[in-house]
Enzyme design. Structure first.
Site, PDB file in Angstrom:
ATOM      1  N   GLU A   8      33.191  47.370  37.984  1.00 22.94           N
ATOM      2  CA  GLU A   8      33.268  46.206  38.877  1.00 22.94           C
ATOM      3  C   GLU A   8      34.723  46.008  39.233  1.00 22.94           C
ATOM      4  O   GLU A   8      35.416  45.146  38.684  1.00 22.94           O
ATOM      5  CB  GLU A   8      32.650  44.952  38.238  1.00 22.94           C
ATOM      6  CG  GLU A   8      32.499  43.829  39.278  1.00 22.94           C
ATOM      7  CD  GLU A   8      32.005  42.501  38.726  1.00 22.94           C
ATOM      8  OE1 GLU A   8      31.087  42.507  37.877  1.00 22.94           O
ATOM      9  OE2 GLU A   8      32.551  41.466  39.141  1.00 22.94           O
ATOM     10  N   HIS A  10      37.345  45.759  42.481  1.00 21.91           N
ATOM     11  CA  HIS A  10      37.207  45.403  43.888  1.00 21.91           C
ATOM     12  C   HIS A  10      38.376  45.804  44.764  1.00 21.91           C
ATOM     13  O   HIS A  10      39.523  45.852  44.327  1.00 21.91           O
ATOM     14  CB  HIS A  10      36.999  43.895  44.016  1.00 21.91           C
ATOM     15  CG  HIS A  10      35.814  43.392  43.245  1.00 21.91           C
ATOM     16  ND1 HIS A  10      34.519  43.748  43.555  1.00 21.91           N
ATOM     17  CD2 HIS A  10      35.714  42.566  42.174  1.00 21.91           C
ATOM     18  CE1 HIS A  10      33.686  43.152  42.723  1.00 21.91           C
ATOM     19  NE2 HIS A  10      34.389  42.434  41.870  1.00 21.91           N
ATOM     20  N   HIS A 164      26.107  41.142  42.365  1.00 21.82           N
ATOM     21  CA  HIS A 164      27.421  40.540  42.098  1.00 21.82           C
ATOM     22  C   HIS A 164      27.419  39.068  42.503  1.00 21.82           C
ATOM     23  O   HIS A 164      26.742  38.683  43.457  1.00 21.82           O
ATOM     24  CB  HIS A 164      28.501  41.307  42.880  1.00 21.82           C
ATOM     25  CG  HIS A 164      29.884  40.838  42.606  1.00 21.82           C
ATOM     26  ND1 HIS A 164      30.476  39.804  43.315  1.00 21.82           N
ATOM     27  CD2 HIS A 164      30.801  41.259  41.698  1.00 21.82           C
ATOM     28  CE1 HIS A 164      31.696  39.615  42.830  1.00 21.82           C
ATOM     29  NE2 HIS A 164      31.921  40.486  41.858  1.00 21.82           N
ATOM     30  N   ASP A 288      36.898  43.863  36.498  1.00 20.38           N
ATOM     31  CA  ASP A 288      36.854  42.883  37.591  1.00 20.38           C
ATOM     32  C   ASP A 288      38.215  42.742  38.270  1.00 20.38           C
ATOM     33  O   ASP A 288      38.533  41.706  38.852  1.00 20.38           O
ATOM     34  CB  ASP A 288      36.348  41.507  37.135  1.00 20.38           C
ATOM     35  CG  ASP A 288      35.508  40.790  38.202  1.00 20.38           C
ATOM     36  OD1 ASP A 288      35.473  41.265  39.350  1.00 20.38           O
ATOM     37  OD2 ASP A 288      34.912  39.751  37.887  1.00 20.38           O
TER      38      ASP A 288
HETATM   39  C1  GRE Z   1      34.794  38.458  41.793  1.00 16.44           C
HETATM   40  O1  GRE Z   1      34.477  38.912  42.903  1.00 16.44           O
HETATM   41  O2  GRE Z   1      34.435  39.015  40.769  1.00 16.44           O
HETATM   42  C2  GRE Z   1      35.650  37.227  41.739  1.00 16.44           C
HETATM   43  C3  GRE Z   1      35.981  36.573  42.916  1.00 16.44           C
HETATM   44  C4  GRE Z   1      36.785  35.450  42.872  1.00 16.44           C
HETATM   45  C5  GRE Z   1      37.241  34.973  41.674  1.00 16.44           C
HETATM   46  C6  GRE Z   1      36.903  35.612  40.492  1.00 16.44           C
HETATM   47  C7  GRE Z   1      36.107  36.744  40.518  1.00 16.44           C
HETATM   48  O3  GRE Z   1      35.526  37.032  44.105  1.00 16.44           O
HETATM   49  O4  GRE Z   1      35.777  37.364  39.381  1.00 16.44           O
HETATM   50 ZN    ZN Z   2      33.625  40.926  40.686  1.00 23.98          ZN
END
Ligand code: GRE
Ligand code: ZN
Length: 326
Positions: A8, A10, A164, A288
């Site tokens: 996970e 991003h 998600h 994350d």
């Molecule tokens: C995520 O996409 O996992 C996320 C966000 C914003 C804050 C924390 C977070 O998009 O983990």
């Molecule tokens: Zn995330």
């Protein structure tokens, strides 16, 4: 632990980068923005420092799911997937990809999944909860009947679907009014996503497609903490079924159709609970990034009090098996 795999993690496209700004103060945002847009510099340096060999990348949130215009959602998803494919192709040794999908149009979503998996080598899809179709007040959940042929395609391709988090609609936020801190990762993300996962189970989706595999982040989005009670009331005989269409106890689907990752929840008690509920074959490491620091995720995970056999499975082997990585 060396040679970890993370799932996970991003990035953002020029179309979606703005969606993540609201979570950060003005002084931190420029740094997070840079980290979301970077793939080959700081990200790889930090993966190296943390013993992360390979990361499956996904678009930020809510991104495509919050685009009310269906054609625009289709276009933004396609552009993001093409951008990701191009970048991943530069470092296939370090990166894999999850597809962003325009769930506003189930057939277009299925086509984009087929295109990205079959032609671009993507490892599955990551969808940010419900989609807002035609109006910002619309919330269309993935268990609804219009999605079942889409799910058939996911099952046929035999790739995982990562559910998600996103925030609930403004009209659904009465319970947290006056306490905006309850939105987002502090609580609402997990509550919203956990309910979505339970909807998938209760709809009977996994009776129709028993091989489907759904991944939840954040060590189960609160589902595992309450799964016995949910299962007890939603599926035990003698209770009013109240629209439950699943044939078996909820806990069976949770154990057979779900994986959870450690993304953004670096808590040994919660990881042990996940191991106890699902078995150590269904828990996988993730950080994350860049919403969380890879160093914090790895520093915790590498030393967490679990046995080293489980650490190898969770840190690497389960992902290798699930994604058929060499
Ligand atoms: C995520 O996409 O996992 C996320 C966000 C914003 C804050 C924390 C977070 O998009 O983990
Ligand atoms: Zn995330």
């Amino acid at each position: 632990m060396q040679h970890k795999i993370a799932l996970e993690e991003h990035f953002a496209s020029p179309d979606t980068i703005g969606d993540s700004q609201r979570f950060f103060t003005g002084d931190i945002w420029p740094q997070r923005r840079r980290q979301l847009l970077d793939l080959h510099e700081e990200r790889i340096e930090r993966m190296d420092a943390c013993g992360i060999d390979y990361a499956i990348l996904s678009l930020n949130a809510p991104a495509v799911q919050a685009i009310t215009d269906t054609q625009q959602a289709i276009d933004v998803a396609r552009r993001a997937n093409d951008l990701l494919a191009e970048q991943v192709a530069r470092r296939p040794d370090r990166f894999g990809a999850f597809a962003a999908l325009p769930m506003q149009d189930p057939d277009a979503a299925a086509r984009e999944l087929v295109r990205t998996v079959s032609e671009l080598g993507f490892k599955g899809a990551l969808v940010n909860g419900f989609s807002q179709i035609g109006s910002v007040e619309n919330a269309t959940y993935c268990d609804l009947s219009q999605y079942w042929s889409f799910w058939g395609e996911v099952a046929r391709l035999n790739v995982p679907f990562y559910l998600h988090p996103r925030n609930p609609l403004p009209s659904q936020q009465l319970a947290i009014e006056g306490h905006p801190w309850l939105m987002g990762p502090a609580w609402a993300f997990s509550a919203e996503t956990g309910v979505h996962a339970l909807r998938l189970i209760g709809s009977g989706l996994f009776d129709a497609y028993p091989s489907l595999q759904v991944i939840l982040g954040h060590l189960g989005e609160l589902v595992q903490n309450n799964i016995w009670r949910t299962s007890h009331w939603a599926s035990a005989s003698g209770k009013n079924p109240l629209g439950v269409r699943a044939k078996r106890p909820f806990i069976d689907y949770f154990r057979e159709n779900f994986y959870v990752t450690t993304s953004g929840n670096f808590r040994t008690i919660a990881m042990r609970n996940a191991i106890d509920e699902l078995g150590s074959d269904r828990v996988m490491f993730s950080s994350d990034y860049p919403f969380e620091a890879m160093e914090e995720a790895s520093g915790w995970f590498d030393r967490a009090e679990i046995n080293d056999n489980d650490r190898q499975k969770i840190g690497r082997d389960n992902a290798r098996r699930l994604f058929r990585l060499s």
